[in-house]
Write a protein that holds these residues in place. Structure first.
Motif, mmCIF file in Angstrom:
data_model
loop_
_atom_site.group_PDB
_atom_site.id
_atom_site.type_symbol
_atom_site.label_atom_id
_atom_site.label_comp_id
_atom_site.label_asym_id
_atom_site.label_seq_id
_atom_site.Cartn_x
_atom_site.Cartn_y
_atom_site.Cartn_z
ATOM 1 N N PHE A 75 0.910 -1.287 -0.060
ATOM 2 C CA PHE A 75 0.099 0.019 -0.116
ATOM 3 C C PHE A 75 0.869 1.432 -0.103
ATOM 4 O O PHE A 75 0.493 2.312 0.534
ATOM 5 C CB PHE A 75 -1.101 0.007 1.186
ATOM 6 N N THR A 76 2.134 1.086 -0.665
ATOM 7 C CA THR A 76 2.990 2.343 -0.808
ATOM 8 C C THR A 76 2.939 2.748 -2.356
ATOM 9 O O THR A 76 3.271 1.863 -3.084
ATOM 10 C CB THR A 76 4.404 2.177 -0.242
ATOM 11 N N PHE A 77 2.426 3.817 -2.583
ATOM 12 C CA PHE A 77 2.167 4.206 -3.964
ATOM 13 C C PHE A 77 2.794 5.310 -4.484
ATOM 14 O O PHE A 77 3.472 6.282 -4.040
ATOM 15 C CB PHE A 77 0.451 4.821 -3.862
ATOM 16 N N THR A 78 3.280 5.054 -5.894
ATOM 17 C CA THR A 78 4.357 5.664 -6.628
ATOM 18 C C THR A 78 3.344 7.100 -7.326
ATOM 19 O O THR A 78 4.028 8.168 -7.378
ATOM 20 C CB THR A 78 5.026 5.220 -7.604
ATOM 21 N N ASP A 79 2.140 6.684 -7.692
ATOM 22 C CA ASP A 79 1.491 7.755 -7.920
ATOM 23 C C ASP A 79 0.005 7.293 -8.121
ATOM 24 O O ASP A 79 -0.464 6.301 -7.611
ATOM 25 C CB ASP A 79 1.800 8.204 -9.481
ATOM 26 N N PHE A 80 -0.878 8.304 -8.461
ATOM 27 C CA PHE A 80 -2.369 8.024 -8.576
ATOM 28 C C PHE A 80 -2.622 6.725 -9.268
ATOM 29 O O PHE A 80 -3.464 5.646 -8.790
ATOM 30 C CB PHE A 80 -3.219 9.113 -8.940
ATOM 31 N N ALA A 81 -2.143 6.594 -10.473
ATOM 32 C CA ALA A 81 -2.331 5.516 -11.159
ATOM 33 C C ALA A 81 -2.067 4.092 -10.627
ATOM 34 O O ALA A 81 -2.854 3.081 -10.565
ATOM 35 C CB ALA A 81 -1.602 5.573 -12.654
ATOM 36 N N HIS A 82 -0.793 4.211 -9.899
ATOM 37 C CA HIS A 82 -0.492 2.920 -9.056
ATOM 38 C C HIS A 82 -1.485 2.879 -8.086
ATOM 39 O O HIS A 82 -2.015 1.463 -7.674
ATOM 40 C CB HIS A 82 0.964 3.100 -8.447
ATOM 41 N N PHE A 83 -1.990 3.896 -7.159
ATOM 42 C CA PHE A 83 -3.156 3.599 -6.249
ATOM 43 C C PHE A 83 -4.207 2.858 -6.898
ATOM 44 O O PHE A 83 -4.713 1.926 -6.226
ATOM 45 C CB PHE A 83 -3.433 5.019 -5.706
ATOM 46 N N ILE A 84 -4.900 3.281 -8.146
ATOM 47 C CA ILE A 84 -6.005 2.702 -8.635
ATOM 48 C C ILE A 84 -5.481 1.288 -8.921
ATOM 49 O O ILE A 84 -6.308 0.237 -8.455
ATOM 50 C CB ILE A 84 -6.287 3.423 -9.685
ATOM 51 N N GLU A 85 -4.312 1.090 -9.343
ATOM 52 C CA GLU A 85 -3.955 -0.460 -9.743
ATOM 53 C C GLU A 85 -3.903 -1.487 -8.397
ATOM 54 O O GLU A 85 -4.751 -2.381 -8.585
ATOM 55 C CB GLU A 85 -2.436 -0.733 -10.421
ATOM 56 N N VAL A 86 -3.507 -0.850 -7.220
ATOM 57 C CA VAL A 86 -3.638 -1.570 -6.221
ATOM 58 C C VAL A 86 -5.066 -1.876 -5.614
ATOM 59 O O VAL A 86 -5.403 -2.603 -5.301
ATOM 60 C CB VAL A 86 -2.813 -0.820 -5.100
ATOM 61 N N TYR A 87 -5.767 -0.523 -5.702
ATOM 62 C CA TYR A 87 -7.108 -0.526 -5.292
ATOM 63 C C TYR A 87 -7.932 -1.795 -5.913
ATOM 64 O O TYR A 87 -8.606 -2.494 -5.381
ATOM 65 C CB TYR A 87 -7.604 0.899 -5.481
ATOM 66 N N LEU A 88 -7.694 -1.700 -7.205
ATOM 67 C CA LEU A 88 -8.506 -2.870 -8.123
ATOM 68 C C LEU A 88 -8.039 -4.248 -7.676
ATOM 69 O O LEU A 88 -8.853 -5.175 -7.545
ATOM 70 C CB LEU A 88 -8.346 -2.416 -9.585
#
Ligand SMILES: O=C(O)c1cccc(C(=O)CC[C@H]2O[C@@H](n3cnc4c(=O)[nH]cnc43)[C@H](O)[C@@H]2O)c1
Ligand SMILES: [Zn+2]
Length: 353
Positions: free
Chosen positions: A62-75
């Motif tokens: 749950f450590t994100f490099t950017d918003f797109a990475h956050f969405i990828e992990v979220y999904l």
């Protein structure tokens, strides 16, 4: 999940005050609120998932490099929610976590499209969230209402499915009060969703789209003019447009501010650079929210501690923030009066102790 972003600057007393302060949360996501325990338990049920089963390993995951990475992990966490029982368990446990923070009322953002498209039956999905909502109110005293949001990047197919589920009287859950728009904003212009928001508003739902989180002030303007937003999710870039700030203040359109979320998704670089102070100085109504607390290593109490530091608030200032959220919520007037009375009673007793 970055290490719990506990605000080290908050005094022990203020943290204790916040911990007992009755609160309302208006911008918090269903799947995004799955605790590390729940996520690891679900990951263990589905070995094919790339989500770690060890809660400690989730910290790095749950450590994100950017918003797109956050969405990828979220999904990838969305993929763990595969049965109506998963939905019920998650919803009930999220309510437990909210109750632990004295949250008396929460509007939980749920993305039904993401679950129904993954095979969960729509009727069973609605029954699961409603069963959890009623159990949580009876057992924890926490009142939940739903915001159904469109995952914008999934396009107009997802918009159609979301508004159908939100407005079909045979499916629409009793707890549904609002209609939103989430996911990436870049490349997802808001005006295209006007027909779907028009249908949701015509069905009596309140419009609360995300806007200005990872794109500029025009996205907020679009949410206001095309989607008839009553509140704005994040609205972070509004600070770059003085006319927009003045409009939000004049028309009393609140911003659902999620400070740590903005840092974790890299939407804002540092907390000290967060525009929340500009919002308040411009007279804009702000509410404090955690967005996806376990993913961002925070919780609502910590977000109030962050707000206290950034805005220089004492107990009365924090109580006013909590009452802001109650005032601009979609809870009934009697419910609002009850929570605000609790906030005043608690604050007076605290200051007289
Ligand atoms: O479910 C799908 O199939 C799907 C396909 C393409 C894109 C998406 C999404 O973008 C889902 C995004 C999901 O993220 C939720 N969320 C949680 N926190 C935030 C936030 O701070 N900003 C924006 N979105 C957020 C949102 O509610 C969506 O459900 C899905
Ligand atoms: Zn959000």
């Amino acid at each position: 999940m970055t290490e719990h972003l506990v605000d080290p600057h908050a005094s022990r007393d203020l943290k204790a005050f916040i911990a007992g302060l009755p609160k309302a949360e208006l911008h918090v996501h269903h799947v995004g609120s799955a605790s590390p325990r729940i996520v690891s338990e679900l990951a263990a049920r589905h070995p094919d998932s790339r989500v770690p089963t060890d809660p400690a390993a989730l910290v790095d995951y749950f450590t994100f490099t950017d918003f797109a990475h956050f969405i990828e992990v979220y999904l990838s966490v969305v993929d763990l929610i595969r049965t109506p029982e998963d939905v019920r368990l998650l919803t009930y446990e999220v309510a437990r976590d909210l109750a632990r923070q004295q949250v008396r009322y929460a509007e939980l953002t749920i993305t039904p499209f993401s679950s129904t498209r993954r095979g969960i039956d729509e009727r069973a999905f609605m029954d699961a969230i409603e069963d959890a909502r009623k159990s949580a109110e009876a057992e924890f005293g926490t009142v939940l209402r739903w915001c159904f949001d469109i995952p914008g990047e999934a396009g107009l197919e997802s918009a159609e499915e979301t508004v159908r589920l939100a407005t079909d009287d045979r499916l629409r859950p009793e707890g549904l009060v609002s209609f939103g728009l989430g996911g990436p904003e870049v490349g997802v212009p808001r005006p295209q969703f006007k027909p779907y928001f028009d249908r949701a508003i015509a069905a009596g739902l309140h419009s609360v789209p995300h806007a200005g989180e990872t794109t500029g002030p025009q996205t907020v303007w679009d949410a206001l003019t095309h989607l008839r937003a009553e509140r704005i999710g994040h609205g972070t870039s509004s600070a770059r447009d003085p006319k927009l700030l003045a409009h939000l203040a004049e028309h009393r359109i609140p911003l659902e501010v999620c400070p740590t979320s903005n840092i974790a998704t890299r939407a804002v670089t540092t907390l000290d650079e967060h525009p929340i102070k500009e919002f308040v100085q411009a007279g804009v109504i702000v509410t404090i929210n955690s967005d996806d607390p376990p993913m961002f290593g925070t919780d609502l109490d910590n977000e109030y501690a962050v707000a206290a530091r950034l805005l220089g608030l004492d107990e009365r200032g924090l109580a006013d923030l909590a009452k802001n959220a109650v005032d601009v919520s979609f809870l009934d007037p009697a419910g609002k009066a009850g929570i605000k009375g609790e906030i005043d009673t608690y604050t007076a007793a605290w200051l007289d102790r």
